[in-house]
Design an enzyme around this catalytic site. Structure first.
Site, short mmCIF file in Angstrom:
data_model
loop_
_atom_site.label_atom_id
_atom_site.label_comp_id
_atom_site.label_asym_id
_atom_site.label_seq_id
_atom_site.Cartn_x
_atom_site.Cartn_y
_atom_site.Cartn_z
N HIS A 26 8.87 5.02 -4.15
CA HIS A 26 8.92 4.91 -2.57
C HIS A 26 10.46 4.41 -2.22
CE1 HIS A 26 4.68 5.66 -3.00
NE2 HIS A 26 4.85 6.29 -1.93
N HIS A 32 6.97 13.27 -4.45
CA HIS A 32 6.06 12.94 -5.39
C HIS A 32 4.73 13.47 -4.74
CE1 HIS A 32 6.23 9.77 -2.40
NE2 HIS A 32 4.82 9.52 -2.56
N CYS A 67 -6.41 7.80 1.43
CA CYS A 67 -5.26 8.63 1.09
C CYS A 67 -4.63 7.73 -0.29
CB CYS A 67 -4.13 8.68 1.93
SG CYS A 67 -3.75 7.14 2.61
N HIS A 69 -2.41 8.49 -4.34
CA HIS A 69 -1.48 9.13 -5.47
C HIS A 69 -2.42 9.19 -6.51
CE1 HIS A 69 1.07 6.95 -2.71
NE2 HIS A 69 1.85 7.83 -2.74
N GLU A 87 -11.37 2.55 -1.98
CA GLU A 87 -10.98 2.18 -0.62
C GLU A 87 -12.06 2.10 0.52
OE1 GLU A 87 -7.64 4.42 2.41
OE2 GLU A 87 -6.93 3.59 0.30
N TYR A 102 5.99 16.37 3.63
CA TYR A 102 6.54 15.58 4.79
C TYR A 102 7.21 14.70 4.19
CZ TYR A 102 3.64 11.48 4.14
OH TYR A 102 3.01 10.36 3.72
N GLU A 112 8.38 7.76 2.36
CA GLU A 112 7.31 8.65 1.99
C GLU A 112 7.94 9.98 1.69
OE1 GLU A 112 4.69 8.38 0.37
OE2 GLU A 112 3.57 6.54 1.37
N GLU A 114 6.52 13.30 0.22
CA GLU A 114 5.39 13.83 -0.31
C GLU A 114 4.90 15.28 -0.41
OE1 GLU A 114 2.76 9.57 -0.26
OE2 GLU A 114 2.20 11.06 1.28
N TRP A 159 1.79 10.52 8.22
CA TRP A 159 1.01 11.60 7.46
C TRP A 159 -0.12 12.17 8.25
CZ3 TRP A 159 1.47 6.56 5.60
CH2 TRP A 159 0.44 6.03 5.40
#
Length: 173
Positions: A26, A32, A67, A69, A87, A102, A112, A114, A159
């Site tokens: 980041h 990524h 959200c 990764h 989460e 984006y 970001e 991604e 996002w």
């Protein structure tokens, strides 16, 4: 101290070309792989949450259900299930819907960049969110959230606003 987390670095075709430490990826703005989850209830309300205030970026902003990764060596389907439980405190069946790219620069110097894979699920029941990740949450109908994003975009993550612009989301409503 936590062990560093390594996430997939991808090319523009979303092919993994390496892995990098999450924060460093980041900082450098490397492209990524990421995912976003949209969970609806039987009334077709979307579960959104306010990110914990201490998050490394976008703290306090409202966003989609979950959200994250995938970790190095982790399949995407396993990652979305893992992260939803970590989460939001519950699991449900999640189905791939679409992906998009984006890029957003943040005031703290992070970026970001991604290819975001969007998954959709349905859930009814009680759950207990992780307070290290979530400051607040609520179920909202799509019309309400779309209207609020239009009049108060500063309250929402980049996002999530990008997801809501996608024509694929119209089919979810």
């Amino acid at each position: 101290m936590q062990n560093p987390i390594y996430i997939p670095i991808v090319n523009s075709q979303d092919e993994i070309i390496g892995h990098g430490e999450k924060l460093e990826v980041h900082k450098l703005g490397q492209l990524h792989r990421a995912f976003s989850i949209l969970v609806f209830n039987k009334k077709r309300e979307l579960l959104i949450h306010q990110r914990a205030l201490h998050k490394y970026h976008s703290g306090g902003l409202w966003t989609n259900t979950c959200c994250g990764h995938p970790n190095e060596g982790e399949e995407m389907q396993a990652a979305v299930i893992r992260r939803l439980i970590e989460e939001m405190g519950f699991g449900c069946e999640l189905n791939y819907s679409f992906k998009f790219h984006y890029k957003a620069d943040f005031e703290n110097g992070l970026t970001e960049n991604e290819i975001d894979h969007v998954y959709v699920g349905e859930f009814e029941g009680d759950f207990k969110v992780n307070p290290d990740e979530v400051a607040d949450y609520k179920w909202v109908d799509m019309e309400t959230v779309l209207h609020d994003v239009t009049i108060s975009p500063e309250k929402y993550t980049v996002w999530f606003k990008e997801i809501l612009k996608r024509e694929e989301v119209e089919n979810l409503v």
